[in-house]
Design a protein around this motif. Structure first.
Motif, short mmCIF file in Angstrom:
data_model
loop_
_atom_site.label_atom_id
_atom_site.label_comp_id
_atom_site.label_asym_id
_atom_site.label_seq_id
_atom_site.Cartn_x
_atom_site.Cartn_y
_atom_site.Cartn_z
N GLY A 1 -0.27 9.48 5.57
CA GLY A 1 1.51 9.13 5.52
C GLY A 1 1.87 9.13 4.24
N HIS A 2 2.91 9.59 3.65
CA HIS A 2 2.81 8.84 1.51
C HIS A 2 4.13 7.99 1.90
CE1 HIS A 2 -0.17 10.44 0.14
NE2 HIS A 2 0.36 11.69 0.85
N LEU A 3 4.24 6.79 1.06
CA LEU A 3 5.18 5.77 1.28
C LEU A 3 5.91 6.79 -0.66
CD1 LEU A 3 3.61 2.28 1.55
CD2 LEU A 3 4.87 4.21 3.47
N PRO A 4 6.75 6.69 -0.63
CA PRO A 4 7.30 7.02 -2.48
C PRO A 4 7.01 6.54 -3.12
CG PRO A 4 8.99 5.32 -1.03
CD PRO A 4 7.77 5.56 0.61
N VAL A 5 6.01 5.40 -3.60
CA VAL A 5 5.30 5.31 -4.36
C VAL A 5 3.55 4.69 -4.88
CG1 VAL A 5 7.08 5.07 -5.88
CG2 VAL A 5 5.82 3.18 -5.04
N GLU A 6 3.25 4.40 -5.46
CA GLU A 6 1.39 4.34 -5.95
C GLU A 6 1.30 3.37 -6.51
OE1 GLU A 6 -1.63 6.64 -5.53
OE2 GLU A 6 -0.60 8.82 -6.73
N PHE A 7 0.64 2.70 -6.69
CA PHE A 7 0.02 1.58 -7.31
C PHE A 7 -0.97 1.75 -7.71
CE2 PHE A 7 3.03 -1.25 -4.91
CZ PHE A 7 3.87 -1.69 -5.45
N LEU A 8 -0.85 2.22 -9.32
CA LEU A 8 -2.61 2.36 -10.34
C LEU A 8 -2.37 1.20 -11.05
CD1 LEU A 8 -0.68 5.84 -11.53
CD2 LEU A 8 -2.32 5.38 -9.56
N ASP A 9 -4.10 1.16 -11.62
CA ASP A 9 -4.64 0.60 -12.46
C ASP A 9 -4.05 0.87 -13.66
OD1 ASP A 9 -5.95 -1.09 -13.59
OD2 ASP A 9 -7.68 -0.12 -13.79
N ALA A 10 -3.43 -0.53 -14.34
CA ALA A 10 -2.85 -0.33 -15.42
C ALA A 10 -3.12 -1.38 -16.61
CB ALA A 10 -1.38 -1.26 -15.36
N TYR B 1 0.81 -1.28 -0.12
CA TYR B 1 0.23 0.25 -0.29
C TYR B 1 1.22 1.05 0.01
CZ TYR B 1 -4.58 -2.94 1.35
OH TYR B 1 -4.89 -4.05 0.56
N SER B 2 0.67 2.13 -0.81
CA SER B 2 1.45 3.27 -0.59
C SER B 2 0.54 4.29 0.31
CB SER B 2 1.48 3.96 -2.33
OG SER B 2 -0.57 4.28 -2.52
N ARG C 1 5.50 -8.88 -19.81
CA ARG C 1 3.96 -8.47 -19.42
C ARG C 1 3.84 -7.72 -18.71
NH1 ARG C 1 1.88 -10.51 -15.22
NH2 ARG C 1 2.26 -12.11 -14.26
N LEU C 2 3.23 -7.02 -18.68
CA LEU C 2 3.16 -5.70 -18.04
C LEU C 2 2.83 -6.70 -16.62
CD1 LEU C 2 3.50 -2.98 -17.57
CD2 LEU C 2 1.48 -2.56 -17.63
N TRP C 3 3.29 -5.99 -14.82
CA TRP C 3 2.95 -7.17 -14.26
C TRP C 3 2.65 -6.28 -13.20
CZ3 TRP C 3 4.87 -4.95 -9.07
CH2 TRP C 3 4.47 -6.03 -7.98
N GLY C 4 2.98 -4.36 -13.53
CA GLY C 4 2.50 -3.12 -12.10
C GLY C 4 3.04 -1.89 -12.53
N LEU C 5 2.50 -1.08 -12.47
CA LEU C 5 2.45 0.57 -12.65
C LEU C 5 2.61 1.36 -11.42
CD1 LEU C 5 2.66 2.98 -13.96
CD2 LEU C 5 -0.33 2.99 -14.85
N THR C 6 3.35 2.05 -11.42
CA THR C 6 3.70 2.49 -9.60
C THR C 6 3.57 4.27 -10.23
OG1 THR C 6 6.16 2.71 -9.84
CG2 THR C 6 4.96 1.40 -8.99
N ARG C 7 3.53 4.83 -10.08
CA ARG C 7 3.64 6.45 -9.70
C ARG C 7 4.42 7.13 -7.75
NH1 ARG C 7 -1.40 10.04 -11.15
NH2 ARG C 7 -2.11 9.30 -9.07
N GLY C 8 5.42 7.94 -8.43
CA GLY C 8 6.20 8.37 -7.46
C GLY C 8 5.22 9.18 -6.69
N THR C 9 4.82 9.30 -5.15
CA THR C 9 4.78 10.40 -4.94
C THR C 9 5.55 11.81 -4.42
OG1 THR C 9 4.94 9.91 -2.61
CG2 THR C 9 3.27 8.92 -2.91
#
Length: 343
Positions: free
Chosen positions: A104-113, A84-85, A264-272
């Motif tokens: 409180g934010h972690l460095p990245v969050e996971f997005l729907d890809a 969890y981000s 294959r695309l496994w995941g997408l993250t976005r830096g906070t």
């Protein structure tokens, strides 16, 4: 509480804290509530309440000022391990849903890809002062690292997630020197990067590499990967081009060749912080001995050519905890590994 929280059994701060806390008033002036973590590894939750006198105000407020210090260490650590981000904290007298506190934010969050479109935009305009500062900072970087290359890259201008249709990534063509904007503008006004990584499984764990002294992140561990490159004129930026970038980075950094269609695309993250987008691709398993041999051959070949390998060391990690023991890592690394191994 002190026995649970102390980092060393006989720290001098413990004695001082015990002496000071003995002077706190009985009853409402001081209160502490502690819950130990189930595994015995520190605190699950701790809250301390104190008060201090203050001058009376014309509004008739109480002449005492209260303050609460609270931590939920074990719970936050567990959420981070699940990938969890961000964490939303709520406060209310009875434990029910209350007004949100500062998250409180972690460095990245996971997005729907699942469905993503890419739309090119012009690069952000720079003032004459910014352009001069960017050039100056780039020359300073070149003086420090002569191998630095002002190559093209894909910059992220944001991602639109609303609506029933596909998510839209807004991007622009820029070069590496424009990362100097991170030192010149507030974080929310800085274009993020678009990068790719490869999760390469082996029987010994996922392959990770340490950046060599000539890279932008020397000494930091990461998955094999790098910045996405803009497509040539007339061709689109899409998932196929990012997959090709990922296969190229894997070959350039580890010497391992994987067919593009096997990624294959496994995941997408976005830096906070800057909003950088990371596209993480999963490769089919390979033997760890093959990875070591290919990386060793690549190192010899590049050294003979007078080049420095991008990764000066390779390791295999069976868990996010093992990766953390290696040393400093990319901002996304712990969360990506935690989610991968928890699955």
């Amino acid at each position: 509480m002190l026995d649970t929280a102390r980092p060393t059994p006989d720290g001098e701060w413990v004695t001082a804290c015990e002496a000071d806390s003995a002077d706190f008033p009985e009853g409402p002036g001081f209160a502490a509530f502690v819950v130990d973590a189930p595994d015995g590894a520190g605190l699950a939750s701790r809250a301390v309440g104190t008060y201090a006198p203050r001058f009376p105000s014309p509004t008739g407020d109480s002449p005492f000022h209260g303050e609460i210090h609270s931590v939920v260490t074990a719970t936050l650590r567990w959420l981070a391990d699940q990938g969890y981000s961000s964490v939303r904290l709520n406060a209310s007298p009875d434990g029910r849903e209350g007004p949100p506190m500062q998250p409180g934010h972690l460095p990245v969050e996971f997005l729907d890809a699942q469905r993503i479109d890419f739309v090119e935009h012009p690069p952000p305009a720079l003032s004459p002062q910014e352009r001069g500062a960017v050039d100056r900072l780039w020359e300073e970087a070149k003086a420090h690292n002569p191998t630095a290359f002002d190559g093209p890259l894909v910059a992220s201008l944001g991602m639109d997630l609303s609506g029933p249709g596909p998510s839209v990534v807004r991007w622009a063509r820029m070069t590496y020197r424009h990362r100097a904007l991170r030192k010149l503008r507030p974080a929310e006004e800085v274009p993020g990067s678009v990068f790719v990584t490869v999760l390469l499984p082996t029987e010994a764990g996922l392959a990770v590499g340490r950046g060599s002294p000539t890279t932008a992140t020397p000494g930091h561990w990461s998955l094999p990967g790098g910045s996405a490159e803009p497509p040539v004129a007339g061709l689109p930026l899409d998932m196929a081009s990012l997959r090709r970038d990922a296969a190229r980075e894997l070959a350039e950094e580890l010497g391992v060749d994987i067919a593009v269609e096997e990624l294959r695309l496994w995941g997408l993250t976005r830096g906070t912080r800057f909003g950088s987008l990371g596209f993480h691709f999963l490769a089919p398993p390979v033997p760890s001995a093959l990875v070591r041999r290919r990386h060793a051959d690549l190192t010899v070949r590049e050294t003979k050519q007078g080049d420095v390998p991008e990764l000066d060391k390779v390791a295999f990690v069976p868990s996010a905890e093992q990766a953390a023991r290696l040393g400093s890592g990319a901002d996304y690394l712990q969360q990506v590994l935690s989610r991968y191994f928890s699955a």
